[in-house]
Design a protein around this motif. Structure first.
Motif, short mmCIF file in Angstrom:
data_model
loop_
_atom_site.label_atom_id
_atom_site.label_comp_id
_atom_site.label_asym_id
_atom_site.label_seq_id
_atom_site.Cartn_x
_atom_site.Cartn_y
_atom_site.Cartn_z
N THR A 74 -21.21 -2.58 -27.12
CA THR A 74 -20.39 -2.37 -25.92
C THR A 74 -20.31 -0.90 -25.54
O THR A 74 -20.13 -0.59 -24.36
N ARG A 75 -20.43 0.00 -26.50
CA ARG A 75 -20.51 1.43 -26.14
C ARG A 75 -21.71 1.66 -25.25
O ARG A 75 -21.61 2.25 -24.17
N TYR A 94 -15.33 -2.30 -24.06
CA TYR A 94 -16.13 -2.03 -22.85
C TYR A 94 -15.24 -1.46 -21.75
O TYR A 94 -15.59 -0.46 -21.11
N ALA A 134 -21.54 -0.19 -21.77
CA ALA A 134 -20.66 0.50 -20.81
C ALA A 134 -21.33 1.75 -20.27
O ALA A 134 -21.29 2.03 -19.06
N THR A 188 -14.09 2.12 -22.54
CA THR A 188 -15.20 3.06 -22.40
C THR A 188 -15.50 3.34 -20.94
O THR A 188 -15.70 4.50 -20.54
N ARG A 189 -15.52 2.30 -20.12
CA ARG A 189 -15.76 2.50 -18.69
C ARG A 189 -14.63 3.33 -18.07
O ARG A 189 -14.87 4.19 -17.21
N LEU A 218 -18.71 -9.67 -21.10
CA LEU A 218 -18.17 -8.38 -20.69
C LEU A 218 -17.72 -8.33 -19.24
O LEU A 218 -17.03 -7.38 -18.84
N LEU A 238 -20.03 -8.12 -16.92
CA LEU A 238 -21.04 -7.20 -16.43
C LEU A 238 -21.72 -7.77 -15.19
O LEU A 238 -22.01 -8.97 -15.13
#
Length: 434
Positions: free
Chosen positions: A348-349, A324, A352, A327-328, A86, A88
């Motif tokens: 991923t929901r 992701y 995020a 959503t962000r 992702l 992240l």
């Protein structure tokens, strides 16, 4: 004049002037209270999951959670793999990954809509009747035994002539079934799709009013969401914002505005390859929705992506990164809820959402604590900002991104304190500071 000496105060206007102005603005005051009551102060789910009426079973919620966990096990079996897929922040990876897995085990779906519209299609009347009755029975049972999602309900067919009677009948069967099973659950949500005219919203409000009177329910007990998925719902033929009129046409029953990514895009002629929630046409529609809903107590919800995280790991990771990122992007634009179309979207929901609240938590908590203590700092915050900071922390608490103990430790505030800042009375954003 020396310090400590009382200042002489004088005025020029008679008291009657203020009284006359107050009397002249009394209708405006009442109108503000009626049309702009502010946020309801209840939990807003981070997503809505749609399941076709014929596919919904007693095991659907747990099945979605199990399938999402299986996707993690196969395509991101640890925090490092998930973070790499992702992009992240590594400092958040372990915490976010652990919270995502815990969420999928504990509460995989926050809001579920049994779909009798596009996801269900046109079926024989007897078949849809049975599916609507089954949905009512299963949802009532889930609330009774504690396995329900926080919010559950149905999406009926729209108010257009071709399907109007079918939609009304499905709604009647569903609501009647819930009452026959005991009562309407607190988490009940209904969705009215493909709205083009405010009169269709008024018709829905009157339909619910008739049901409440027939069954002896409290007036206004049943609310509904309005799906914004046609060009006519954004801009009327006279150039006005139709969606603003729709909120008022609901007569206090509107709870949300849900953007329909693909129907709206197609309505504007956007080619299939470019239909997405970050298309400029989508941004325009959602900006209009957001302004129309601000202060009314009606919440806004983003659409979905139809790119599913299925297939080999490389393809799943591509779909995860897309979801992701969308959503962000929505969260940064104050769209705190969206649609999810597949169990593989759940990891991923939540990743995020959790990353959004975790990475901003300490700064938000510190800013609010300084505001409460009037301690100053490198940012000069106003009451409206304190309201936003408290709302941010509350949303983080509600979804499981933040823990009550850490929020209390960092802010010195209880949840009740946060709610007081997040939902002050109209005209009183200066919530009490220490």
């Amino acid at each position: 004049m020396g310090q400590g000496q009382q200042e002489r105060v004088t005025t020029s206007l008679a008291g009657a002037v203020a009284e006359e102005i107050g009397a002249s603005l009394a209708p405006v005051d009442a109108e503000l209270e009626r049309r702009y009551p502010g946020d309801p102060g209840t939990r807003q789910p981070v997503h809505t999951v749609y399941v076709p009426g014929d596919a919904f079973t007693a095991d659907t919620l747990r099945d979605w959670g199990d399938r999402a966990l299986a996707a993690l096990d196969e395509h991101a079996p640890d925090a490092a793999a998930f973070a790499a897929a992702l992009g992240l922040d590594e400092t958040l990876a372990d915490d976010v990954y652990a919270r995502v897995r815990a969420k999928l085990e504990r509460e995989p779906v926050e809001d579920l809509r049994v779909d009798f519209e596009d996801g269900y299609g046109s079926r024989p009347d007897a078949e849809e009747d049975e599916a609507a009755a089954r949905a009512a029975r299963l949802i009532a049972a889930a609330y009774a035994d504690g396995t329900a999602a926080p919010y559950m309900g149905i999406r009926m067919k729209c108010m257009e002539a071709a399907v109007r009677d079918r939609g009304i009948r499905t709604l009647d069967i569903f609501l009647t079934g819930l009452l026959e099973a005991g009562a309407l659950p607190d988490g009940l949500v209904l969705t009215l799709p493909k709205v083009t005219y405010a009169e269709q919203v008024t018709a829905m409000a009157r339909l619910l009013d008739a049901f409440e009177k027939t069954r002896g329910l409290e007036p206004g007990r049943i609310g509904f969401e309005i799906q914004i998925e046609t060009s006519q719902s954004i801009l009327a033929t006279d150039g006005t914002a139709t969606v603003a009129r729709m909120i008022q046409a609901a007569e206090g029953r509107a709870t949300g505005l849900h953007y329909g990514t693909f129907d709206y895009s197609a309505c504007l002629g956007v080619s299939a390859a470019h239909q997405a929630s970050d298309h400029p046409a989508a941004d325009h529609a959602k900006a209009v929705m957001q302004v129309a809903a601000a202060g009314t107590g009606v919440r806004v919800c983003d659409g979905s992506t139809n790119v599913l995280p299925v297939g080999p790991t490389e393809k799943v990771h591509d779909a995860w990164r897309l979801h992701y990122g969308l959503t962000r992007r929505a969260l940064a634009r104050a769209y705190y809820q969206g649609w999810d179309m597949h169990p593989g979207h759940l990891p991923t929901r939540y990743a995020a959402v959790f990353a959004f609240y975790r990475e901003g938590f300490e700064r938000a908590a510190a800013r609010l604590a300084r505001y409460v203590d009037r301690a100053g700092g490198d940012v000069m915050d106003e009451p409206a900002t304190a309201k936003a900071l408290a709302g941010y922390l509350l949303r983080g608490l509600d979804c499981g991104a933040l823990d009550p103990a850490e929020v209390a430790r960092q802010t010195g505030l209880t949840r009740a304190d946060l709610e007081g800042f997040a939902s002050p009375r109209r005209g009183d954003l200066t919530a009490t500071a220490r």
